[in-house]
Design a protein around this motif. Sequence first.
Motif, PDB file in Angstrom:
ATOM      1  N   VAL A 112       0.830  -1.204   0.000  1.00  0.00           N
ATOM      2  CA  VAL A 112       0.000   0.000   0.000  1.00  0.00           C
ATOM      3  C   VAL A 112       0.866   1.256   0.000  1.00  0.00           C
ATOM      4  O   VAL A 112       0.687   2.171  -0.816  1.00  0.00           O
ATOM      5  N   ASN A 113       1.818   1.315   0.917  1.00  0.00           N
ATOM      6  CA  ASN A 113       2.671   2.497   1.012  1.00  0.00           C
ATOM      7  C   ASN A 113       3.610   2.615  -0.193  1.00  0.00           C
ATOM      8  O   ASN A 113       3.909   3.719  -0.645  1.00  0.00           O
ATOM      9  N   ALA A 114       4.075   1.473  -0.684  1.00  0.00           N
ATOM     10  CA  ALA A 114       4.953   1.492  -1.857  1.00  0.00           C
ATOM     11  C   ALA A 114       4.224   2.066  -3.057  1.00  0.00           C
ATOM     12  O   ALA A 114       4.772   2.885  -3.806  1.00  0.00           O
ATOM     13  N   ARG A 115       2.985   1.661  -3.253  1.00  0.00           N
ATOM     14  CA  ARG A 115       2.205   2.167  -4.383  1.00  0.00           C
ATOM     15  C   ARG A 115       1.906   3.657  -4.217  1.00  0.00           C
ATOM     16  O   ARG A 115       1.973   4.425  -5.185  1.00  0.00           O
ATOM     17  N   LYS A 116       1.609   4.070  -2.993  1.00  0.00           N
ATOM     18  CA  LYS A 116       1.323   5.478  -2.739  1.00  0.00           C
ATOM     19  C   LYS A 116       2.542   6.347  -3.047  1.00  0.00           C
ATOM     20  O   LYS A 116       2.443   7.380  -3.725  1.00  0.00           O
ATOM     21  N   LYS A 117       3.710   5.930  -2.570  1.00  0.00           N
ATOM     22  CA  LYS A 117       4.930   6.713  -2.800  1.00  0.00           C
ATOM     23  C   LYS A 117       5.300   6.711  -4.288  1.00  0.00           C
ATOM     24  O   LYS A 117       5.704   7.747  -4.847  1.00  0.00           O
ATOM     25  N   ALA A 118       5.163   5.554  -4.941  1.00  0.00           N
ATOM     26  CA  ALA A 118       5.483   5.469  -6.366  1.00  0.00           C
ATOM     27  C   ALA A 118       4.575   6.380  -7.186  1.00  0.00           C
ATOM     28  O   ALA A 118       5.020   7.058  -8.114  1.00  0.00           O
ATOM     29  N   LYS A 119       3.315   6.422  -6.827  1.00  0.00           N
ATOM     30  CA  LYS A 119       2.356   7.281  -7.524  1.00  0.00           C
ATOM     31  C   LYS A 119       2.732   8.748  -7.354  1.00  0.00           C
ATOM     32  O   LYS A 119       2.704   9.527  -8.319  1.00  0.00           O
ATOM     33  N   GLU A 120       3.110   9.145  -6.144  1.00  0.00           N
ATOM     34  CA  GLU A 120       3.504  10.532  -5.885  1.00  0.00           C
ATOM     35  C   GLU A 120       4.727  10.918  -6.722  1.00  0.00           C
ATOM     36  O   GLU A 120       4.786  12.014  -7.289  1.00  0.00           O
ATOM     37  N   LEU A 121       5.709  10.016  -6.778  1.00  0.00           N
ATOM     38  CA  LEU A 121       6.926  10.300  -7.541  1.00  0.00           C
ATOM     39  C   LEU A 121       6.622  10.436  -9.033  1.00  0.00           C
ATOM     40  O   LEU A 121       7.102  11.358  -9.698  1.00  0.00           O
ATOM     41  N   LEU A 122       5.828   9.527  -9.559  1.00  0.00           N
ATOM     42  CA  LEU A 122       5.516   9.563 -10.988  1.00  0.00           C
ATOM     43  C   LEU A 122       4.671  10.794 -11.334  1.00  0.00           C
ATOM     44  O   LEU A 122       4.847  11.390 -12.400  1.00  0.00           O
ATOM     45  N   GLN A 123       3.774  11.177 -10.450  1.00  0.00           N
ATOM     46  CA  GLN A 123       3.000  12.400 -10.671  1.00  0.00           C
ATOM     47  C   GLN A 123       3.923  13.616 -10.682  1.00  0.00           C
ATOM     48  O   GLN A 123       3.781  14.510 -11.528  1.00  0.00           O
ATOM     49  N   TRP A 124       4.864  13.662  -9.735  1.00  0.00           N
ATOM     50  CA  TRP A 124       5.791  14.792  -9.656  1.00  0.00           C
ATOM     51  C   TRP A 124       6.625  14.902 -10.920  1.00  0.00           C
ATOM     52  O   TRP A 124       7.014  15.985 -11.325  1.00  0.00           O
ATOM     53  N   MET A 125       6.875  13.776 -11.563  1.00  0.00           N
ATOM     54  CA  MET A 125       7.676  13.764 -12.787  1.00  0.00           C
ATOM     55  C   MET A 125       6.837  13.884 -14.052  1.00  0.00           C
ATOM     56  O   MET A 125       7.337  13.704 -15.162  1.00  0.00           O
ATOM     57  N   GLY A 126       5.560  14.169 -13.883  1.00  0.00           N
ATOM     58  CA  GLY A 126       4.698  14.385 -15.035  1.00  0.00           C
ATOM     59  C   GLY A 126       4.269  13.124 -15.751  1.00  0.00           C
ATOM     60  O   GLY A 126       3.909  13.159 -16.928  1.00  0.00           O
ATOM     61  N   LEU A 127       4.267  11.993 -15.041  1.00  0.00           N
ATOM     62  CA  LEU A 127       3.927  10.709 -15.664  1.00  0.00           C
ATOM     63  C   LEU A 127       2.631  10.130 -15.103  1.00  0.00           C
ATOM     64  O   LEU A 127       2.423   8.917 -15.125  1.00  0.00           O
ATOM     65  N   GLU A 128       1.753  11.002 -14.629  1.00  0.00           N
ATOM     66  CA  GLU A 128       0.514  10.516 -14.013  1.00  0.00           C
ATOM     67  C   GLU A 128      -0.357   9.730 -14.976  1.00  0.00           C
ATOM     68  O   GLU A 128      -1.142   8.876 -14.554  1.00  0.00           O
TER      69      GLU A 128
END
Length: 216
Positions: A112-128
């Motif tokens: 759960v936490n891994a997916r949440k952090k990965a999503k935040e990173l990818l969003q920050w990099m414009g890959l949402e």
Amino acid sequence: MIEVKDITKSFGSLQVLKGINLHIDAGEVVSIVGPSGAGKTTLLQIMGTLDRADSGELIIGGTDVYALKEKELSAFRNKEIGFVFQFHQLLPEFTAIENVMLPSLIHHGDTVNARKKAKELLQWMGLENRMEHKPAELSGGEKQRVAVARALINNPSIVLADEPSGSLDSKNKEELHQLFFDLRNKIGQTFIIVTHDESLANRTDRTIHLLDGLVR
């Protein structure tokens, strides 16, 4: 942050590193340059604990890494060091977000936490909008940004990059270079980058020149 003391490394009769001494401060963006065969990648792999020096000392964040047992060293590497390679080395069967999650799952085992952090990173990099795409469906620049997100997932103190923009076109190359500096300014990580790209080397805080296995 990193102390390299009298590091040597040979492969058979070929001595690649002949007594390297370096000090790298926390939060620095440092480039390592030199001709092919100078020992740049070998030095980077040793600093990343992927390979072991024949002699010398390696101190990272006050830890003598050669005093660690194999299991301790693996855990230290996974937590403290992120890696970015020239050809991204994403796993083709996994989506972008799954690739980014992997180091966190190895370290924490918390999906759960891994997916949440990965999503935040990818969003920050414009890959949402690219999170559920597999590597074959991503551009070169997108794949390398996924690789950077993967390197950052465990909040490492150090990111090591080996020719990270070597396979990118000029636009994606410039965007990736800027990303390193944005990350340093935002998160404070230390970046050590092996590169042949003069424009990147000229932007870094410091450039280390290797020639014939020595710092020149």
